[in-house]
Scaffold this motif. Sequence first.
Motif, PDB file in Angstrom:
ATOM      1  N   LEU B 164      57.913 119.243   2.686  1.00 41.51           N
ATOM      2  CA  LEU B 164      56.775 118.416   3.065  1.00 41.51           C
ATOM      3  C   LEU B 164      55.833 118.201   1.882  1.00 41.51           C
ATOM      4  O   LEU B 164      55.164 117.175   1.790  1.00 41.51           O
ATOM      5  CB  LEU B 164      55.999 119.071   4.218  1.00 41.51           C
ATOM      6  N   ASN B 165      55.784 119.213   1.022  1.00 43.28           N
ATOM      7  CA  ASN B 165      54.817 119.133  -0.069  1.00 43.28           C
ATOM      8  C   ASN B 165      55.276 118.295  -1.259  1.00 43.28           C
ATOM      9  O   ASN B 165      54.526 118.093  -2.194  1.00 43.28           O
ATOM     10  CB  ASN B 165      54.455 120.535  -0.533  1.00 43.28           C
ATOM     11  N   PHE B 166      56.546 117.847  -1.212  1.00 39.99           N
ATOM     12  CA  PHE B 166      56.975 116.951  -2.300  1.00 39.99           C
ATOM     13  C   PHE B 166      56.306 115.590  -2.166  1.00 39.99           C
ATOM     14  O   PHE B 166      56.269 114.810  -3.084  1.00 39.99           O
ATOM     15  CB  PHE B 166      58.491 116.778  -2.307  1.00 39.99           C
ATOM     16  N   GLY B 167      55.791 115.339  -0.961  1.00 34.49           N
ATOM     17  CA  GLY B 167      55.083 114.075  -0.742  1.00 34.49           C
ATOM     18  C   GLY B 167      56.030 112.924  -0.512  1.00 34.49           C
ATOM     19  O   GLY B 167      57.242 113.058  -0.647  1.00 34.49           O
ATOM     20  N   VAL B 168      55.434 111.808  -0.115  1.00 33.91           N
ATOM     21  CA  VAL B 168      56.205 110.592   0.162  1.00 33.91           C
ATOM     22  C   VAL B 168      55.534 109.452  -0.593  1.00 33.91           C
ATOM     23  O   VAL B 168      54.310 109.348  -0.608  1.00 33.91           O
ATOM     24  CB  VAL B 168      56.211 110.287   1.680  1.00 33.91           C
ATOM     25  N   ASP B 169      56.350 108.640  -1.212  1.00 37.88           N
ATOM     26  CA  ASP B 169      55.784 107.455  -1.888  1.00 37.88           C
ATOM     27  C   ASP B 169      55.601 106.348  -0.852  1.00 37.88           C
ATOM     28  O   ASP B 169      56.574 105.903  -0.240  1.00 37.88           O
ATOM     29  CB  ASP B 169      56.718 106.986  -3.006  1.00 37.88           C
ATOM     30  N   ILE B 170      54.395 105.959  -0.675  1.00 38.50           N
ATOM     31  CA  ILE B 170      54.095 104.921   0.336  1.00 38.50           C
ATOM     32  C   ILE B 170      53.358 103.763  -0.347  1.00 38.50           C
ATOM     33  O   ILE B 170      52.424 103.984  -1.141  1.00 38.50           O
ATOM     34  CB  ILE B 170      53.232 105.500   1.487  1.00 38.50           C
ATOM     35  N   ARG B 171      53.774 102.520   0.020  1.00 38.25           N
ATOM     36  CA  ARG B 171      53.163 101.345  -0.614  1.00 38.25           C
ATOM     37  C   ARG B 171      51.953 100.884   0.212  1.00 38.25           C
ATOM     38  O   ARG B 171      52.014 100.827   1.447  1.00 38.25           O
ATOM     39  CB  ARG B 171      54.173 100.206  -0.725  1.00 38.25           C
ATOM     40  N   VAL B 172      50.879 100.618  -0.508  1.00 35.58           N
ATOM     41  CA  VAL B 172      49.683 100.062   0.158  1.00 35.58           C
ATOM     42  C   VAL B 172      49.918  98.559   0.351  1.00 35.58           C
ATOM     43  O   VAL B 172      50.126  97.843  -0.627  1.00 35.58           O
ATOM     44  CB  VAL B 172      48.406 100.287  -0.697  1.00 35.58           C
ATOM     45  N   THR B 173      49.961  98.114   1.598  1.00 40.98           N
ATOM     46  CA  THR B 173      50.173  96.671   1.824  1.00 40.98           C
ATOM     47  C   THR B 173      48.861  95.926   2.023  1.00 40.98           C
ATOM     48  O   THR B 173      48.785  94.720   1.840  1.00 40.98           O
ATOM     49  CB  THR B 173      51.062  96.415   3.069  1.00 40.98           C
ATOM     50  N   GLY B 174      47.825  96.677   2.405  1.00 43.09           N
ATOM     51  CA  GLY B 174      46.556  95.977   2.633  1.00 43.09           C
ATOM     52  C   GLY B 174      45.396  96.949   2.718  1.00 43.09           C
ATOM     53  O   GLY B 174      45.570  98.155   2.916  1.00 43.09           O
ATOM     54  N   ILE B 175      44.200  96.409   2.514  1.00 42.09           N
ATOM     55  CA  ILE B 175      42.958  97.184   2.583  1.00 42.09           C
ATOM     56  C   ILE B 175      42.232  96.787   3.883  1.00 42.09           C
ATOM     57  O   ILE B 175      42.060  95.596   4.160  1.00 42.09           O
ATOM     58  CB  ILE B 175      42.040  96.889   1.376  1.00 42.09           C
ATOM     59  N   VAL B 176      41.834  97.818   4.654  1.00 44.53           N
ATOM     60  CA  VAL B 176      41.187  97.546   5.946  1.00 44.53           C
ATOM     61  C   VAL B 176      39.682  97.402   5.758  1.00 44.53           C
ATOM     62  O   VAL B 176      39.031  98.283   5.192  1.00 44.53           O
ATOM     63  CB  VAL B 176      41.443  98.699   6.946  1.00 44.53           C
ATOM     64  N   GLU B 177      39.155  96.265   6.253  1.00 49.98           N
ATOM     65  CA  GLU B 177      37.702  96.066   6.224  1.00 49.98           C
ATOM     66  C   GLU B 177      37.237  95.838   7.659  1.00 49.98           C
ATOM     67  O   GLU B 177      37.681  94.893   8.309  1.00 49.98           O
ATOM     68  CB  GLU B 177      37.347  94.845   5.375  1.00 49.98           C
ATOM     69  N   THR B 178      36.363  96.734   8.111  1.00 46.70           N
ATOM     70  CA  THR B 178      35.811  96.545   9.466  1.00 46.70           C
ATOM     71  C   THR B 178      34.294  96.698   9.460  1.00 46.70           C
ATOM     72  O   THR B 178      33.625  96.340  10.411  1.00 46.70           O
ATOM     73  CB  THR B 178      36.372  97.584  10.457  1.00 46.70           C
TER      74      THR B 178
END
Lengths: 225, 376
Positions: B164-178
């Motif tokens: 679990l600690n090796f982490g996962v590469d995740i792509r940011v697809t968008g920035i949330v603005e509320t």
Amino acid sequence: MSLLELRGISKIYGDLKALDNINLSVENGEWTAIMGPSGSGKSTMMNIIGCMDKPTMGEVLLDGVDIAKESAKNLTAIRRDKIGLIFQQFHLVNYLTAVENVMVAQYYHSLPDEKEALEALARVGLADRAKHLPSQLSGGEQQRVCIARALINHPEIILADEPTGNLDEANENIVLDLFRQLHEEHTTLIVVTHDPEVAEVAQRTITLEHGRIKSDEINKMFGRN
Amino acid sequence: MFFKMITASLVRRRSRMLVALLAIAVGATILSGLVTIYIDVPRQMGAEFRNYGANMIFMASSNDAVFDMDTVQTGIDKIEQGKLVGVAPYRYETVRIHEQPVVAAGTDLSQVQTTSPYWMIDGEWPEKDEEMLVGQNIAESLNLHAGDLVNVMGPTEEDSEDQLNFGVDIRVTGIVETGGKEEDYIYMSMADLETLVGEGELDVVELSVSATAEELDRYVKTIESEAEGITPRLVKRVTQSESTVLGKLQALVFLVTAVVLVLTMICVATTMTAVVAERRKEIGLRKALGASDASIMKEFMGEGLLLGGVGGILGSVLGFVFAQFVSVRVFASSIRYQPLLLPVTILVSILITGLACLFPVKNATTVDPALVLKGE
């Protein structure tokens, strides 16, 4: 017993005596003309005989019943059952055809019967105009529709108020011929007129003046003209 | 003969009766149209209000039941089919990005689009696992942008042998603005979160339900009593403002309808008064021919009621067209036809016309035939 008897009839409007102590009998089958100048009381007398008004005093016996004492509702019923009205201005319902105008009188009296209404129109010479609206008929034709309507319920008395007042000579003669036929069939006719020529064809002429009977004469020439 | 007389009067005197018919038809149109909107507006507004976010949430109840999607489903089953717009489960865990602790929400991002349609996304919504959204505040503090590939680590640095600690590469697809607290989180799929922190229970489930305030209350009570392990709550700020706006809108529609009906009555009464006045001779003639007051009333009332019926039919058809037009223009969606409204509109038109005709028709019976038929 007379069909119609007026005993001591007066009609008073304020200070005005439209009719003043009128005594008159009309026999069954009689053709009576009522003459007189304007304001002499002709229309008031017609309204009282036609159950559309009541006298201030006196008795009006129609078939032995004093209609002066009847309620408005009973007067409507008497008018419907016993009296046929003919007007100077015809008073046809302008959105109904000639035959429908005749049937209106049947509708209020009993049951509308188109065949009988058409026969009444044929009798006044208007069989071919039955489906025409009043606006499509001449004055004489409209008056004949009015006569057919007055006859349709076989009334005891026909009351005609200036029936030829709005007609030319030719149509006047047609209407008077119809009156002759009705008289021959023993229909009681009371015709209000200011026209001496119309009055002199009647059996009897009553002349009114200032609400009183000025003269009451039998026409000696009756039946010869 | 009665029917012949009243239809002849309407058909052969149509130019006269057109004004009255027009008044009744316009009144019936407004009545039918507004009542259609009145009935359909909660549905329309409900759909509109769904844009303001979830109106119901599920939380774990205090008992020992496991709060997972199976439990949630027992609650969802209590909501009528077709009323549920979306269900977004949330599980919050702390993860690390660039060695900084960040609160990650594992959710179903396709459902979030329906429960939180008001989110502004700078970029795209994630379409698959290993894609995520980042709140505006996190993006600013960690200098993240749409398109960045980020290594997201599990919660601790210990247990280095734990995959679990090796982490996962995740792509940011968008920035949330509320403009709200949503900007302080990152949002990833439930599967990605489980990869990082392991399996666990849900924290909260947001539901968007297209229903009236009364229906929502009913659902809450049912779920509370019948679905084990769930504590349902209404999002008051959404449901209350929804019912307030709806109440005001319906009151306005009711008021306008009432005013239009009164105006219609006045117009019909005025027209019928004029009709009676111009037909005094005819009324006098009918009375002279032996018509009773009841007959005169029956005939004129018959004309009025027939007019009311025809106006009602016209109005209910035109009313639907009117309601459809308003609905498309205001709510951008078509309206549902209410079949019951046809007989109701016709009946109300007849009733209103009948009421409007009462006085003029009563007046008709006072005509004195001797006066109106008097010769020249």
